[in-house]
Design a protein around this motif. Structure first.
Motif, mmCIF file in Angstrom:
data_model
loop_
_atom_site.group_PDB
_atom_site.id
_atom_site.type_symbol
_atom_site.label_atom_id
_atom_site.label_comp_id
_atom_site.label_asym_id
_atom_site.label_seq_id
_atom_site.Cartn_x
_atom_site.Cartn_y
_atom_site.Cartn_z
ATOM 1 N N SER A 1 0.761 6.191 3.326
ATOM 2 C CA SER A 1 -1.036 5.625 3.312
ATOM 3 C C SER A 1 -1.746 5.830 4.833
ATOM 4 O O SER A 1 -2.286 4.940 5.116
ATOM 5 N N SER B 1 0.910 -1.328 -0.067
ATOM 6 C CA SER B 1 0.127 0.276 0.135
ATOM 7 C C SER B 1 0.835 1.413 0.022
ATOM 8 O O SER B 1 0.663 2.192 -0.574
ATOM 9 N N ALA B 2 2.020 1.050 0.911
ATOM 10 C CA ALA B 2 2.834 2.529 0.962
ATOM 11 C C ALA B 2 3.526 2.656 -0.241
ATOM 12 O O ALA B 2 3.556 3.925 -0.736
ATOM 13 N N LEU C 1 2.945 5.300 -6.675
ATOM 14 C CA LEU C 1 3.370 6.276 -7.419
ATOM 15 C C LEU C 1 3.771 7.660 -6.289
ATOM 16 O O LEU C 1 4.651 8.296 -6.805
ATOM 17 N N GLY C 2 3.280 7.505 -5.015
ATOM 18 C CA GLY C 2 3.776 8.530 -4.115
ATOM 19 C C GLY C 2 5.268 8.513 -3.993
ATOM 20 O O GLY C 2 5.905 9.588 -3.919
ATOM 21 N N TYR D 1 -5.093 9.222 -9.142
ATOM 22 C CA TYR D 1 -4.083 8.120 -8.766
ATOM 23 C C TYR D 1 -4.348 7.127 -10.189
ATOM 24 O O TYR D 1 -3.147 6.727 -10.891
ATOM 25 N N PHE E 1 0.563 10.967 2.606
ATOM 26 C CA PHE E 1 0.139 10.277 1.380
ATOM 27 C C PHE E 1 1.411 8.889 1.151
ATOM 28 O O PHE E 1 0.585 7.931 0.764
ATOM 29 N N THR E 2 2.419 9.091 1.196
ATOM 30 C CA THR E 2 3.458 8.101 0.989
ATOM 31 C C THR E 2 3.422 6.901 1.883
ATOM 32 O O THR E 2 3.419 5.782 1.582
#
Ligand code: PHE
Length: 470
Positions: free
Chosen positions: A249, A38-39, A42-43, A125, A246-247
């Motif tokens: 999650s 998850s983490a 694209l971030g 995303y 964000f990065t």
């Protein structure tokens, strides 16, 4: 959230079984894989380099790293802890804790913020995931080899100016995400994460190796790691904070959902640190891969969301076996985005299932379909609506397209807000004794964590918010 329904049931069962040691290990690994899946996305590879470039480099990176260390990791621990203590999906976990610790059930709002954020994030995303899909063909066809920066830039502009192509790849990405969520099968993907994430890491290292030959590696390293505070703005600090959420999650109850599958005797602190270190490592490697190419080709570090698509193809066009490495790289990037995308859609589907009694296929099609439709506004923001700034009358949002607004509102407002609620819940309302038991830290470490979520996180998020609104 069903992270890995079959796998987790097996591992929970094995705790009581005879082969406890093996069960424990695989559960810790399963959690790390799901959380890392998850983490890392694209971030790390798309967003981190471009926001770093837009915000002047080193000082921004330093603030981002600080946010990871003193806000991100403690919040991740809090989310995982709440999930494990509740033992259910985020909304129901919070309800259960509320009942046990006598809290106001309104705390389930944390879950609602998460569901909304995930839905809005996935809409754009998926469009960027679509760019990555489109670049598999671009690299595989060999059309990049030996190209100049201008030609590579023109290929990218060509993609952005074609709503039809963007829509096609956005649809493909969304379909990939919906397929897995509808089936509710995660175990295969987790196994895949354990192979594909290390592979992505190795490919990034290969690009970093190439970047070292450009003669601009030192300049890039200085840009990333020598803080120049004159470059740092208050909005840059907000972006760094938002990006940390964000990065990792965070602020979206994803880690809460995953935490509900973590066996009781596994250290929440160690696992959270592991996931955060892997995530940060991937982002920094991406920065070291991209900025030497930026400087060597006289490109603009602040080029914005297209940065990696204007730089990496240059590297793949010039290095030996570039078409092969490039194709592999974009395939792995799609995979990383896919596992993140799944964790963005899962909360809303689960909520529809639990609260509205819809079956999984119908709720996936419904939620995914609306999200897909919303994604079209982001696609149009890149071409036909590129000059349309619906909230442009607000100074802070001047010139922001719908795509920019969705990114801004989710990463910089909703996620930190979700994180703030988690921090306040853990720091001020949950039973301290229960948390001590759940985290099982030494008294010193527990107090450090407790003071952080009780004071430091709320104050830091509050100050950054107030400064930016003022
Ligand atoms: N962390 C993911 C990335 O860096 C994005 C994400 C945000 C996923 C929030 C889930 C929840 O790409």
């Amino acid at each position: 959230m069903s992270v890995s329904p079959s796998g987790s049931a097996a591992s929970k069962g094995s705790l009581e079984g005879s082969n406890a040691q093996r069960g424990l290990w695989s559960s810790r690994l399963a959690f790390i894989l799901a959380a890392t899946g998850s983490a890392v996305g694209l971030g790390n590879i798309w967003k981190f380099p471009y926001v770093t470039g837009e915000n002047g480099g080193g000082a921004f990176v330093l603030v981002y790293l600080l946010c990871i260390a003193i806000i991100g990791i403690p919040i991740m621990m809090a989310e995982v802890m709440i999930g494990r203590r509740g033992g259910r999906s985020p909304v129901n976990s919070i309800k259960a804790i509320a009942r046990r610790d006598g809290l106001n059930p309104a705390w389930k709002l944390v879950g609602a913020v998460g569901i909304l954020a995930g839905f809005l994030i996935l809409s754009f995303y998926s469009v960027i995931g679509g760019w990555a899909i489109s670049y598999v063909g671009t690299t595989a066809s060999g059309q990049l080899s030996g190209q100049t920066a201008d030609a590579v830039g023109a290929i990218f502009s060509g993609l952005l100016s074609s709503p039809g192509t963007l829509l096609l790849w956005h649809t493909v990405f969304m379909a990939l995400v919906m397929l897995v969520v509808a089936k509710g099968v995660r175990s295969g993907l987790e196994r895949a994460v354990s192979i594909l994430m290390p592979a992505l890491f190795v490919l990034l290292l290969i690009v970093v190796g190439y970047a070292m030959t450009t003669g601009h590696f030192g300049q890039a390293a200085a840009f990333l790691f020598q803080p120049d505070f004159s470059q740092l703005t208050t909005s840059g600090i907000l972006v760094a904070l938002g990006h940390a959420f964000f990065t990792l999650s965070l602020g979206m109850a994803v880690m809460m959902a995953y935490g509900s599958y973590l066996p009781k005797n596994i250290s929440i602190a160690k696992t959270s640190v592991t996931v955060s270190v892997i995530d940060t490592g991937v982002a920094l490697l991406a920065g070291l891969a991209i900025f030497p190419i930026v400087f060597a080709n006289g490109l603009e570090p602040g080029a914005g969301p297209g940065l990696i698509f204007q730089t990496l193809p240059l590297a793949f066009g010039q290095m030996p076996m570039g078409s092969l490495f490039g194709t592999l790289f974009f395939v792995l990037l799609i995979f990383a985005a896919w596992t993140s995308g799944i964790s963005l859609l899962e909360p809303i589907v689960e909520w529809l299932e639990e609260q509205k009694g819809m079956n999984r296929t119908v709720s996936t099609l419904g939620a995914g379909g609306v999200c897909w439709a919303l994604g079209i506004t982001s696609i149009l923001s890149l071409n036909l609506w590129a000059d349309f700034a619906p909230l442009g009358f607000i100074p802070m949002l001047e010139g922001k397209t719908i795509f920019d607004l969705l990114d801004f509102f989710t990463a910089n407002i909703l996620l930190p807000l979700g994180g703030l609620l988690v921090a306040v819940m853990a720091g001020w309302v949950m039973s301290k004794q229960a948390m001590e038991k759940e985290l099982a830290l030494s008294p010193g470490m527990f107090n450090l964590w407790f003071v952080t979520v009780r004071f430091i996180t709320p104050i830091a998020v509050g100050v950054v918010f107030i400064y930016n609104l003022a």
